[in-house]
Design a protein around this motif. Structure first.
Motif, PDB file in Angstrom:
ATOM      1  N   UNK A 110       0.844  -1.212   0.000  1.00 48.05           N
ATOM      2  CA  UNK A 110       0.000   0.000   0.000  1.00 48.05           C
ATOM      3  C   UNK A 110       0.872   1.253   0.000  1.00 48.05           C
ATOM      4  N   UNK A 111       1.974   1.239   0.745  1.00 44.85           N
ATOM      5  CA  UNK A 111       2.875   2.398   0.766  1.00 44.85           C
ATOM      6  C   UNK A 111       3.522   2.577  -0.603  1.00 44.85           C
ATOM      7  N   UNK A 112       3.914   1.437  -1.268  1.00 42.99           N
ATOM      8  CA  UNK A 112       4.503   1.510  -2.604  1.00 42.99           C
ATOM      9  C   UNK A 112       3.509   2.079  -3.607  1.00 42.99           C
ATOM     10  N   UNK A 113       2.244   1.684  -3.516  1.00 43.32           N
ATOM     11  CA  UNK A 113       1.218   2.218  -4.404  1.00 43.32           C
ATOM     12  C   UNK A 113       1.001   3.712  -4.185  1.00 43.32           C
ATOM     13  N   UNK A 114       1.037   4.146  -2.911  1.00 42.37           N
ATOM     14  CA  UNK A 114       0.882   5.577  -2.609  1.00 42.37           C
ATOM     15  C   UNK A 114       2.067   6.358  -3.136  1.00 42.37           C
ATOM     16  N   UNK A 115       3.274   5.789  -3.052  1.00 45.33           N
ATOM     17  CA  UNK A 115       4.460   6.474  -3.564  1.00 45.33           C
ATOM     18  C   UNK A 115       4.403   6.608  -5.075  1.00 45.33           C
ATOM     19  N   UNK A 116       3.895   5.567  -5.767  1.00 45.29           N
ATOM     20  CA  UNK A 116       3.780   5.634  -7.224  1.00 45.29           C
ATOM     21  C   UNK A 116       2.742   6.670  -7.640  1.00 45.29           C
ATOM     22  N   UNK A 117       1.649   6.736  -6.902  1.00 41.44           N
ATOM     23  CA  UNK A 117       0.549   7.633  -7.285  1.00 41.44           C
ATOM     24  C   UNK A 117       0.845   9.091  -6.929  1.00 41.44           C
ATOM     25  N   UNK A 118       1.363   9.341  -5.714  1.00 44.05           N
ATOM     26  CA  UNK A 118       1.522  10.718  -5.226  1.00 44.05           C
ATOM     27  C   UNK A 118       2.968  11.180  -5.156  1.00 44.05           C
ATOM     28  N   UNK A 119       3.924  10.292  -5.295  1.00 41.26           N
ATOM     29  CA  UNK A 119       5.326  10.680  -5.197  1.00 41.26           C
ATOM     30  C   UNK A 119       5.895  10.346  -3.820  1.00 41.26           C
ATOM     31  N   UNK A 120       7.183  10.376  -3.720  1.00 35.48           N
ATOM     32  CA  UNK A 120       7.867   9.970  -2.493  1.00 35.48           C
ATOM     33  C   UNK A 120       7.711  11.018  -1.391  1.00 35.48           C
ATOM     34  N   UNK A 121       7.506  12.254  -1.752  1.00 40.57           N
ATOM     35  CA  UNK A 121       7.429  13.313  -0.743  1.00 40.57           C
ATOM     36  C   UNK A 121       6.083  13.371  -0.019  1.00 40.57           C
ATOM     37  N   UNK A 122       5.168  12.501  -0.379  1.00 40.39           N
ATOM     38  CA  UNK A 122       3.847  12.517   0.261  1.00 40.39           C
ATOM     39  C   UNK A 122       3.939  12.081   1.722  1.00 40.39           C
ATOM     40  N   UNK A 123       3.177  12.746   2.553  1.00 48.78           N
ATOM     41  CA  UNK A 123       3.151  12.387   3.959  1.00 48.78           C
ATOM     42  C   UNK A 123       2.230  11.195   4.174  1.00 48.78           C
TER      43      UNK A 123
END
Length: 186
Positions: A110-123
């Motif tokens: 889930x964290x990898x999917x969030x990083x792909x969708x919103x970028x690494x700088x997302x909180x």
């Protein structure tokens, strides 16, 4: 120190102390009145409430205002200190690695999917919640500081509050104003 009532020609009674014997005092009407010597001073009428050792009250409106300001200031400093020391501490890299090491495979995906969708700088949601709480806490610290300034202002107002006794007054000053003589035309 004993106090006595010294009459003035205008009708006022001036309160004089035994330490003023042989000197001159000024009446509210503007005349200078000679204070008799100690021997003659004891023949005058004693002033009410002027017994030896009796002191005037030292706690009045001015002191109450200063005390109120001090209470507000102490409460604000205490509240602000409590908030400051109870604020959340930022996470170190080691603590973040310990949290990530406890994630399950689904949490990592889930964290990898969030990083792909919103970028690494997302909180992460936890970081966003912590940032919101930190901002709220900072605002409350500002409120405590504002109340501290209000407390200081109240103390300053009490410190500079005018006192009633700006000049020595006789016992008859409050009861009767100075008499004016009417000019008679003949």
């Amino acid at each position: 120190m004993s106090k006595f009532l010294l009459p003035c020609t205008c009708g006022r009674q001036l309160s004089v102390g035994s330490d003023q014997a042989g000197t001159a005092v000024q009446c509210g009407c503007g005349r200078t009145v000679e204070v008799p010597t100690m021997r003659d001073l004891t023949r005058l009428k004693p002033a009410k409430g002027a017994a030896d050792g009796e002191l005037p009250p030292i706690w009045g409106l001015r002191q109450s205002i200063v005390f109120l300001g001090l209470l507000v200031l102490v409460a604000a400093v205490s509240f602000g200190s409590y908030l400051y020391f109870m604020r959340p501490k930022p996470q170190t890299v080691q603590e973040a690695r310990q949290v990530v090491s406890r994630w399950s495979l689904d949490d990592c995906f889930m964290a990898w999917g969030a990083f792909q969708k919103f970028g690494v700088s997302m909180q992460t949601p936890d970081e966003a919640y912590a940032a919101k709480n930190a901002a709220t806490l900072r605002n409350w610290i500002y409120v405590a500081g504002a109340f501290g300034l209000i407390g200081c202002a109240i103390m300053a107002a009490g410190w500079f509050w005018p006192t009633r006794e700006l000049a020595p007054r006789g016992a008859g000053d409050r009861a009767s104003p100075p008499r004016r003589r009417a000019n008679k035309k003949k």
